[in-house]
Design an enzyme around this catalytic site. Structure first.
Site, PDB file in Angstrom:
ATOM      1  CG  ASP A  48      30.907  -1.536   9.108  1.00 44.04           C
ATOM      2  OD1 ASP A  48      29.936  -2.097   8.586  1.00 44.04           O
ATOM      3  OD2 ASP A  48      31.407  -1.903  10.193  1.00 44.04           O
ATOM      4  CE1 TYR A  53      32.547  -2.930  15.913  1.00 46.70           C
ATOM      5  CE2 TYR A  53      32.583  -1.325  14.133  1.00 46.70           C
ATOM      6  CZ  TYR A  53      32.540  -2.638  14.556  1.00 46.70           C
ATOM      7  OH  TYR A  53      32.486  -3.647  13.632  1.00 46.70           O
ATOM      8  CE  LYS A  78      29.041  -4.141  11.637  1.00 45.90           C
ATOM      9  NZ  LYS A  78      30.019  -3.087  11.990  1.00 45.90           N
ATOM     10  CG  HIS A 111      27.862  -6.528  16.096  1.00 46.18           C
ATOM     11  ND1 HIS A 111      28.348  -5.319  16.535  1.00 46.18           N
ATOM     12  CD2 HIS A 111      28.905  -7.129  15.498  1.00 46.18           C
ATOM     13  CE1 HIS A 111      29.626  -5.215  16.228  1.00 46.18           C
ATOM     14  NE2 HIS A 111      29.985  -6.305  15.588  1.00 46.18           N
TER      15      HIS A 111
END
Ligand code: A2P
Length: 283
Positions: A48, A53, A78, A111
């Site tokens: 994931d 990120y 996401k 997200h």
């Protein structure tokens, strides 16, 4: 569930391995590559990540390096908040795919919802974004689509309007923060709950109640929390950059938490939460 490769089945029949390897707060580059490789070696087949990120490239590099057949892997990313909207979503998706170096994504999530505090019409923004998700799904770029951090009132307009219903809602879920209203709503709409921060980003690990229960099974608190997510029919996404912990977090199939202990953990009062309220975030 008896192994990392056992799966939940989404509303569209796609199978999703029951534990995902979380990468939130894992720095890109070697740290991501090495930790994802360690996870794949430990048997995880579900990773994931997210655009925000900043480590999609590292995840992609690790996938390549592992030489595991693409069909065996389940990869989630996401859409970040700044890319909400129809055209902007389509463009952001291509950037994600370039970084991941993949042709098809297994699961793509919004997200965070556009919400009340937004200057624009938040419901319209979410619907425009969702139409782009439906397009990517219908053209087979993505095998499953869903949302993250959506409360029932964010999901309702999408469910009313969608031609493809959301299949997943990834929410914060750990002892002391079970988000019952969201979970019940999602269950009623056949939406799988994924648990982000199943260890409360580490804050569960020093809790005395959890430590006492974990000791009864000769397990760590981390293992207890991951197993607890599974026994609550949610899909945990534990994150670690430490190979020994990555392996430890995979050993959750050789014990079962008793009904009484599940009830004790389920009744724990709020603690260790992120405090992030989807209606109030300003990022
Ligand atoms: P690290 O990545 O340095 O190994 P969550 O999944 O709830 O977001 O929690 C992630 C945090 O918990 C990270 O700080 C991670 O540290 C730590 N962590 C993950 N697994 C374990 C474990 N088995 N034992 C102790 N700490 C862990």
């Amino acid at each position: 569930m008896n192994a990392l490769t056992d799966s939940y089945t989404l509303a569209n029949s796609v199978k999703i391995p029951c534990v995902g390897f979380g990468t939130w707060q894992t720095p890109d580059g070697e740290t991501t590559v090495q930790s994802v490789l360690a996870a794949l070696e430990a048997g995880y087949r579900h990773v994931d990540t997210a655009a925000v990120y900043g480590n999609e490239k590292g995840v992609g590099d690790a996938i390549k390096k592992s030489e595991i057949n693409r069909e065996e892997l389940f990869i989630t990313s996401k859409l970040w908040n700044s890319a909400r909207g129809y055209e902007t979503t389509l463009a952001a998706f291509e950037v994600t795919m370039e970084k991941l170096q993949l042709e098809t994504l297994d699961l793509y999530l919004i997200h965070w919802p556009a919400a009340k505090g937004d200057p624009a019409d938040w419901q319209k923004t979410n619907l425009d974004t969702w139409r782009a998700f439906e397009h990517l799904y219908n053209t087979k770029r993505i095998r499953a689509i869903g949302v993250s951090n959506f409360l029932p009132h964010h999901l309702e307009p999408i469910i009313r309007d969608a031609t493809v219903q959301p299949m997943v809602n990834q929410i914060e879920f750990h002892p002391g923060f079970m988000q019952k209203e969201s979970v019940d709503f999602c269950r009623a709409h056949n939406i799988l709950i994924e648990a982000w921060s199943p260890l409360g980003t580490g804050k569960m690990l020093t809790d005395k109640t959890l430590a006492a229960i974990a000791a009864k099974y000769d397990k760590s608190v981390a293992q207890l929390c991951i197993r607890w997510c599974l026994q609550n029919d949610t899909l945990p996404l534990p994150k670690s950059v430490t190979p020994s912990r990555i392996r430890e977090n995979a050993r959750v199939f050789d014990f079962a938490i008793s009904d009484a202990d599940m009830a004790t953990i389920n009744a724990m009062p709020y603690f260790g939460g992120s405090g992030l309220n989807p209606d109030e975030i300003n990022f």
